[in-house]
Design an enzyme around this catalytic site. Structure first.
Site, PDB file in Angstrom:
ATOM      1  N   HIS A   1       0.858  -1.183   0.000  1.00 11.39           N
ATOM      2  CA  HIS A   1       0.000   0.000   0.000  1.00 11.39           C
ATOM      3  C   HIS A   1       0.894   1.233   0.000  1.00 11.39           C
ATOM      4  CE1 HIS A   1      -3.837  -1.975   1.872  1.00 11.39           C
ATOM      5  NE2 HIS A   1      -3.312  -2.726   0.905  1.00 11.39           N
TER       6      HIS A   1
ATOM      7  N   GLU B   1       1.043   3.821   1.865  1.00  9.40           N
ATOM      8  CA  GLU B   1       1.572   4.208   3.169  1.00  9.40           C
ATOM      9  C   GLU B   1       2.747   3.320   3.583  1.00  9.40           C
ATOM     10  OE1 GLU B   1      -3.007   4.711   3.440  1.00  9.40           O
ATOM     11  OE2 GLU B   1      -1.584   3.412   2.400  1.00  9.40           O
TER      12      GLU B   1
ATOM     13  N   CYS C   1      -5.977   2.001   5.948  1.00 17.75           N
ATOM     14  CA  CYS C   1      -6.615   0.761   6.383  1.00 17.75           C
ATOM     15  C   CYS C   1      -5.999   0.323   7.714  1.00 17.75           C
ATOM     16  CB  CYS C   1      -6.420  -0.316   5.318  1.00 17.75           C
ATOM     17  SG  CYS C   1      -4.717  -0.962   5.234  1.00 17.75           S
TER      18      CYS C   1
ATOM     19  N   CYS D   1      -2.141  -0.361   7.530  1.00 19.59           N
ATOM     20  CA  CYS D   1      -1.315   0.841   7.420  1.00 19.59           C
ATOM     21  C   CYS D   1      -1.345   1.656   8.712  1.00 19.59           C
ATOM     22  CB  CYS D   1      -1.767   1.670   6.226  1.00 19.59           C
ATOM     23  SG  CYS D   1      -1.472   0.830   4.652  1.00 19.59           S
TER      24      CYS D   1
END
Length: 151
Positions: free
Chosen positions: A55, A57, A85, A88
């Site tokens: 992801h 992040e 999410c 993260c």
């Protein structure tokens, strides 16, 4: 951080999100900043990298930690175009991020106040400040346009 700095870094994250979209990934971008200096940046890459943890992040946190020479990033702010999410947000707790600034809320899986709130969970050993909605409409529109084009 000032509103002006938040806008500047969120615009940078939006540019990274556009790179994700161009690669066929969900358009999310993220940057990690400390003392006005860019430590790390990333955009969603789970499809291309065959990595469910890639992801935006996480990519930004990995780069920031490598640049800082420490997996902990006290005093740093993470800017993300979409509310993080749980994975993260958990990584932000472990990295000791001081502050999260995000654009669009994620009512389905957001973990900074929308669905869950790991930023202030009493069972965790670190908490971070959260500011949502910075360039929120631009961030949300990028996501809507991406998914419209895929239908």
């Amino acid at each position: 951080m000032s509103d002006e700095a938040d806008l500047r870094w969120m615009r940078h994250a939006l540019g990274l999100a556009a790179r994700a979209a161009a690669a066929g990934e969900v358009p999310v971008g993220a940057v990690v900043v400390r003392d006005g200096e860019l430590l790390g940046e990333g955009w969603n890459r789970p499809i291309g990298a065959c990595d469910p943890t890639a992801h935006a992040e996480i990519v930004a946190l990995r780069e920031a930690a490598a640049r800082a020479g420490n997996y902990r990033l006290p005093g740093a702010t993470l800017y993300a175009t979409l509310e993080p999410c749980p994975m993260c947000a958990g990584a932000m707790v472990h990295a000791r991020i001081a502050r999260l600034v995000y654009g669009a809320a994620d009512p389905r899986s957001g973990a900074a106040g929308s669905r869950l709130d790991l930023s202030a969970h009493p069972g965790l050993n670190h908490r971070f400040a959260v500011r949502g909605g910075v360039l929120g409409e631009a961030c949300a529109e990028l996501l809507r346009a991406f998914f419209r084009a895929r239908r």
